[in-house]
Write an enzyme that holds these catalytic residues in place. Sequence first.
Site, PDB file in Angstrom:
ATOM      1  N   HIS A  11       1.143  -1.097  -0.115  1.00 30.22           N
ATOM      2  CA  HIS A  11      -0.198   0.079   0.023  1.00 30.22           C
ATOM      3  C   HIS A  11       0.953   1.292  -0.016  1.00 30.22           C
ATOM      4  O   HIS A  11       1.894   1.511   0.833  1.00 30.22           O
ATOM      5  CB  HIS A  11      -1.627  -0.014   1.252  1.00 30.22           C
ATOM      6  CG  HIS A  11      -0.349  -0.336   2.279  1.00 30.22           C
ATOM      7  ND1 HIS A  11       0.428   1.520   2.922  1.00 30.22           N
ATOM      8  CD2 HIS A  11      -0.250  -0.845   3.474  1.00 30.22           C
ATOM      9  CE1 HIS A  11       0.501   1.201   4.079  1.00 30.22           C
ATOM     10  NE2 HIS A  11       0.995  -0.438   4.360  1.00 30.22           N
ATOM     11  N   GLU A  89      -1.870  -5.944   7.485  1.00 29.63           N
ATOM     12  CA  GLU A  89      -0.218  -6.568   8.266  1.00 29.63           C
ATOM     13  C   GLU A  89       0.158  -7.531   9.582  1.00 29.63           C
ATOM     14  O   GLU A  89      -1.437  -7.674   9.834  1.00 29.63           O
ATOM     15  CB  GLU A  89      -0.539  -5.077   8.249  1.00 29.63           C
ATOM     16  CG  GLU A  89       0.845  -4.280   9.106  1.00 29.63           C
ATOM     17  CD  GLU A  89       2.753  -4.837   8.170  1.00 29.63           C
ATOM     18  OE1 GLU A  89       2.599  -5.914   8.178  1.00 29.63           O
ATOM     19  OE2 GLU A  89       2.765  -3.733   8.153  1.00 29.63           O
TER      20      GLU A  89
END
Length: 207
Positions: A11, A89
Amino acid sequence: MSERLLVLVRHGQSEWNLKNLFTGWKDPDLTEQGVAEAREAGRKLKAQGLVFDVAYTSVLTRAQHTLDLILGELGQKGLPTEKNLALNERDYGDLSGLNKDDARKKWGEDQVLIWRRSYDVPPPGGESLKDTLARALPYYVQEILPSVLNGKRTLVAAHGNSLRALIMVLEKLSPEGILKRELATGVPIIYRLNADSTVASKLDLAG
């Protein structure tokens, strides 16, 4: 012969990346720079002449927003997309939301470094990199890899540590090797795979 294409992208910069905070499963959005990085990733993929059949991302906003911006640049906004927390994550537990400098003051530089850079030592209430790989790897093997091997051109927008799991398998890296791998925000890595799932070619679109 069908093309076995897999593109990984971390990202774009998030609001908490900018503030130097441990993020993990917390859900900040992209900064203006992060938006620009994601759009640039899309432009780079378009310049390579790439289009996709399917995309995978996490359940976190920063990865989904990155994917959406990339697909916008590619003119593929309606692309079928799978969202799964297996690609989230690493969960930083009690460190989540803390400034990294404040964490060093609280627990000491050496301890925080161990939590950040060791393979199998988790922070309090959180995941080690090994734990993150334990959920991301099966998802890759069971869901993403079959898609690629079946000829679906596949895009994955996720996070530094969940992508490390995929890279560890793709590039046959040791735990020590994957710990040293840094992934820049918003930079696509293009893999083309052989029929046996090994890497035929790799192109990093940094710069």
